[in-house]
Design a protein around this motif. Sequence first.
Motif, PDB file in Angstrom:
ATOM      1  N   THR A  56       0.839  -1.189   0.000  1.00 23.83           N
ATOM      2  CA  THR A  56       0.000   0.000   0.000  1.00 23.83           C
ATOM      3  C   THR A  56       0.878   1.244   0.000  1.00 23.83           C
ATOM      4  OG1 THR A  56      -0.047   0.190   2.411  1.00 23.83           O
ATOM      5  CG2 THR A  56      -1.721  -1.231   1.396  1.00 23.83           C
ATOM      6  N   PRO A  57       0.302   2.385  -0.373  1.00 27.60           N
ATOM      7  CA  PRO A  57       1.077   3.627  -0.289  1.00 27.60           C
ATOM      8  C   PRO A  57       1.647   3.879   1.102  1.00 27.60           C
ATOM      9  CG  PRO A  57      -0.875   3.978  -1.605  1.00 27.60           C
ATOM     10  CD  PRO A  57      -1.001   2.597  -1.022  1.00 27.60           C
ATOM     11  N   ALA A  58       0.892   3.555   2.143  1.00 28.39           N
ATOM     12  CA  ALA A  58       1.370   3.771   3.509  1.00 28.39           C
ATOM     13  C   ALA A  58       2.602   2.927   3.799  1.00 28.39           C
ATOM     14  CB  ALA A  58       0.259   3.456   4.512  1.00 28.39           C
ATOM     15  N   GLU A  59       2.607   1.685   3.323  1.00 28.48           N
ATOM     16  CA  GLU A  59       3.754   0.799   3.541  1.00 28.48           C
ATOM     17  C   GLU A  59       4.989   1.300   2.790  1.00 28.48           C
ATOM     18  OE1 GLU A  59       2.152  -3.691   4.170  1.00 28.48           O
ATOM     19  OE2 GLU A  59       1.530  -2.755   2.288  1.00 28.48           O
ATOM     20  N   VAL A  60       4.791   1.745   1.565  1.00 31.03           N
ATOM     21  CA  VAL A  60       5.903   2.251   0.764  1.00 31.03           C
ATOM     22  C   VAL A  60       6.470   3.530   1.385  1.00 31.03           C
ATOM     23  CG1 VAL A  60       6.544   3.198  -1.495  1.00 31.03           C
ATOM     24  CG2 VAL A  60       5.089   1.168  -1.368  1.00 31.03           C
ATOM     25  N   ALA A  61       5.595   4.387   1.857  1.00 32.24           N
ATOM     26  CA  ALA A  61       6.043   5.628   2.496  1.00 32.24           C
ATOM     27  C   ALA A  61       6.807   5.335   3.777  1.00 32.24           C
ATOM     28  CB  ALA A  61       4.841   6.528   2.780  1.00 32.24           C
ATOM     29  N   LEU A  89       5.465   4.654  -5.910  1.00 33.62           N
ATOM     30  CA  LEU A  89       4.872   3.428  -6.423  1.00 33.62           C
ATOM     31  C   LEU A  89       5.060   3.410  -7.933  1.00 33.62           C
ATOM     32  CD1 LEU A  89       3.370   3.995  -3.668  1.00 33.62           C
ATOM     33  CD2 LEU A  89       1.395   2.835  -4.662  1.00 33.62           C
ATOM     34  N   ASP A  90       5.504   2.283  -8.450  1.00 31.29           N
ATOM     35  CA  ASP A  90       5.695   2.119  -9.892  1.00 31.29           C
ATOM     36  C   ASP A  90       5.010   0.814 -10.265  1.00 31.29           C
ATOM     37  OD1 ASP A  90       6.563   1.974 -12.502  1.00 31.29           O
ATOM     38  OD2 ASP A  90       8.657   2.433 -12.062  1.00 31.29           O
ATOM     39  N   TYR A  91       3.661   0.875 -10.391  1.00 29.36           N
ATOM     40  CA  TYR A  91       2.866  -0.347 -10.496  1.00 29.36           C
ATOM     41  C   TYR A  91       2.259  -0.536 -11.887  1.00 29.36           C
ATOM     42  CZ  TYR A  91       2.967  -0.763  -5.345  1.00 29.36           C
ATOM     43  OH  TYR A  91       3.355  -0.916  -4.033  1.00 29.36           O
ATOM     44  N   HIS A  92       1.963  -1.785 -12.200  1.00 28.05           N
ATOM     45  CA  HIS A  92       1.260  -2.110 -13.445  1.00 28.05           C
ATOM     46  C   HIS A  92      -0.108  -1.430 -13.447  1.00 28.05           C
ATOM     47  CE1 HIS A  92      -0.957  -4.743 -16.336  1.00 28.05           C
ATOM     48  NE2 HIS A  92       0.202  -4.663 -16.970  1.00 28.05           N
ATOM     49  N   LYS A 118      -7.470  -1.537 -10.174  1.00 27.01           N
ATOM     50  CA  LYS A 118      -8.124  -2.319  -9.117  1.00 27.01           C
ATOM     51  C   LYS A 118      -8.165  -1.553  -7.803  1.00 27.01           C
ATOM     52  CE  LYS A 118      -7.806  -6.799  -6.749  1.00 27.01           C
ATOM     53  NZ  LYS A 118      -7.029  -8.065  -6.627  1.00 27.01           N
ATOM     54  N   ASN A 119      -7.134  -0.754  -7.544  1.00 26.95           N
ATOM     55  CA  ASN A 119      -7.034   0.004  -6.290  1.00 26.95           C
ATOM     56  C   ASN A 119      -6.932   1.490  -6.606  1.00 26.95           C
ATOM     57  OD1 ASN A 119      -6.455  -2.398  -4.300  1.00 26.95           O
ATOM     58  ND2 ASN A 119      -5.000  -2.674  -5.986  1.00 26.95           N
ATOM     59  N   GLU A 120      -7.959   2.030  -7.201  1.00 27.02           N
ATOM     60  CA  GLU A 120      -7.906   3.420  -7.653  1.00 27.02           C
ATOM     61  C   GLU A 120      -7.666   4.385  -6.494  1.00 27.02           C
ATOM     62  OE1 GLU A 120     -10.584   6.657 -10.177  1.00 27.02           O
ATOM     63  OE2 GLU A 120     -11.192   4.555 -10.123  1.00 27.02           O
ATOM     64  N   ASN A 121      -8.129   4.026  -5.307  1.00 33.55           N
ATOM     65  CA  ASN A 121      -7.933   4.892  -4.142  1.00 33.55           C
ATOM     66  C   ASN A 121      -6.458   5.059  -3.782  1.00 33.55           C
ATOM     67  OD1 ASN A 121      -8.275   2.015  -3.404  1.00 33.55           O
ATOM     68  ND2 ASN A 121      -7.820   2.727  -1.333  1.00 33.55           N
ATOM     69  N   TRP A 122      -5.613   4.124  -4.239  1.00 33.87           N
ATOM     70  CA  TRP A 122      -4.186   4.244  -3.949  1.00 33.87           C
ATOM     71  C   TRP A 122      -3.573   5.471  -4.632  1.00 33.87           C
ATOM     72  CZ3 TRP A 122      -1.589  -1.299  -4.189  1.00 33.87           C
ATOM     73  CH2 TRP A 122      -2.047  -2.040  -3.078  1.00 33.87           C
ATOM     74  N   ILE A 123      -4.169   5.906  -5.723  1.00 37.95           N
ATOM     75  CA  ILE A 123      -3.631   7.069  -6.436  1.00 37.95           C
ATOM     76  C   ILE A 123      -3.680   8.297  -5.536  1.00 37.95           C
ATOM     77  CG2 ILE A 123      -3.959   8.612  -8.413  1.00 37.95           C
ATOM     78  CD1 ILE A 123      -4.953   6.181  -9.992  1.00 37.95           C
ATOM     79  N   GLU A 124      -4.834   8.539  -4.938  1.00 36.86           N
ATOM     80  CA  GLU A 124      -4.970   9.696  -4.056  1.00 36.86           C
ATOM     81  C   GLU A 124      -4.193   9.491  -2.763  1.00 36.86           C
ATOM     82  OE1 GLU A 124      -5.602  13.368  -3.018  1.00 36.86           O
ATOM     83  OE2 GLU A 124      -6.220  12.553  -4.965  1.00 36.86           O
ATOM     84  N   GLU A 125      -4.201   8.259  -2.259  1.00 37.50           N
ATOM     85  CA  GLU A 125      -3.453   7.970  -1.032  1.00 37.50           C
ATOM     86  C   GLU A 125      -1.962   8.218  -1.217  1.00 37.50           C
ATOM     87  OE1 GLU A 125      -4.300   4.106   0.583  1.00 37.50           O
ATOM     88  OE2 GLU A 125      -6.471   4.401   0.427  1.00 37.50           O
ATOM     89  N   ALA A 126      -1.447   7.813  -2.368  1.00 41.27           N
ATOM     90  CA  ALA A 126      -0.020   8.029  -2.652  1.00 41.27           C
ATOM     91  C   ALA A 126       0.303   9.517  -2.695  1.00 41.27           C
ATOM     92  CB  ALA A 126       0.352   7.363  -3.974  1.00 41.27           C
ATOM     93  N   LYS A 127      -0.577  10.303  -3.312  1.00 41.55           N
ATOM     94  CA  LYS A 127      -0.366  11.749  -3.368  1.00 41.55           C
ATOM     95  C   LYS A 127      -0.361  12.346  -1.966  1.00 41.55           C
ATOM     96  CE  LYS A 127      -2.347  12.291  -7.993  1.00 41.55           C
ATOM     97  NZ  LYS A 127      -3.439  12.855  -8.813  1.00 41.55           N
ATOM     98  N   GLN A 128      -1.257  11.873  -1.110  1.00 47.15           N
ATOM     99  CA  GLN A 128      -1.313  12.364   0.267  1.00 47.15           C
ATOM    100  C   GLN A 128      -0.050  11.996   1.040  1.00 47.15           C
ATOM    101  OE1 GLN A 128      -4.969  10.718   1.809  1.00 47.15           O
ATOM    102  NE2 GLN A 128      -6.268  12.088   0.612  1.00 47.15           N
ATOM    103  N   THR A 180       5.611   9.500  -5.395  1.00 46.13           N
ATOM    104  CA  THR A 180       5.417   9.633  -6.834  1.00 46.13           C
ATOM    105  C   THR A 180       4.638   8.429  -7.350  1.00 46.13           C
ATOM    106  OG1 THR A 180       7.527   8.556  -7.286  1.00 46.13           O
ATOM    107  CG2 THR A 180       7.518  10.969  -7.185  1.00 46.13           C
ATOM    108  N   LEU A 181       3.971   8.626  -8.482  1.00 53.40           N
ATOM    109  CA  LEU A 181       3.171   7.576  -9.099  1.00 53.40           C
ATOM    110  C   LEU A 181       3.651   7.337 -10.526  1.00 53.40           C
ATOM    111  CD1 LEU A 181      -0.303   8.837  -7.878  1.00 53.40           C
ATOM    112  CD2 LEU A 181       0.571   6.537  -7.436  1.00 53.40           C
TER     113      LEU A 181
END
Length: 259
Positions: A188-193, A200-203, A209-219, A223-224
């Motif tokens: 998850t973004p929290a784990e990577v942070a 995150l550099d994901y497929h 599948k986890n669209e909410n991760w986009i906003e979470e990563a920004k918070q 980088t995405l």
Amino acid sequence: MKLSFFLFLTCLAGLVSAPGQAQKKASMSKVIAHRGAWKNTQVPQNSLAALQHAARLGCYGSEFDVHMAADSGLVISHDHVIQNVAIEKSTSAELAAVKLANGEALPTLEAYLNAGKKHKKMRLVLEIKASQLGKERSLALAEQCVRMVRKTKTRAQVDYISFDYDVCQKVKELDPAAPVAYLNGDKTPAEVAAAGLYGLDYHHSVFKKNENWIEEAKQQKLTLNVWTVNDRSLMEWFLERKVDFITTDEPELLLEMTK
């Protein structure tokens, strides 16, 4: 008088719209050529020619893959076996005899970085390939890559990526200032942070599948990057969500869309 008032309104409109235009330009996703610009240029993937084409196109970055030979030499190749030669079980001399389809020798990491640093505005996105011979060898490869980046004085240009989470952490241990992103898509973004990684550099399927991760990563100030996006509609989906980078085999198309 009317003309002067019209000019005043025109200038005022320009001042109002300019910040918005600048913001739009600044937030536009940047183009990463996947294994260089090879598909539409008819040159081999991960070749020096593909790197040069990516630079000529004006790509923000060029991604490439690094393996370690039996004698610790570092070479550029996506697959573990090239032209029936197993990279990790071969010597640097044996690998130097391998010729790509365009006549180039199989590039060494040193040659690739030295070629890349001539294009100072382009990021060199270095993927450390997980070893098929065990974790210890993967970590040794990470050490060798960091050492070679320092030797070639390309630290300011290189981003590191890997599917191996331990490799990502090893690079951060060796060079805390290095930008390191994780590829596998299971954190998850929290784990990577929390691990202190760059992003995150994901497929693309992971983000869909986890669209909410986009906003979470920004918070989380991560980088995405998304790979490997070759379809126009998929490019549009990620451009709309303002990811930082899009890795593609079709850099020409994506560059046209981001103009």
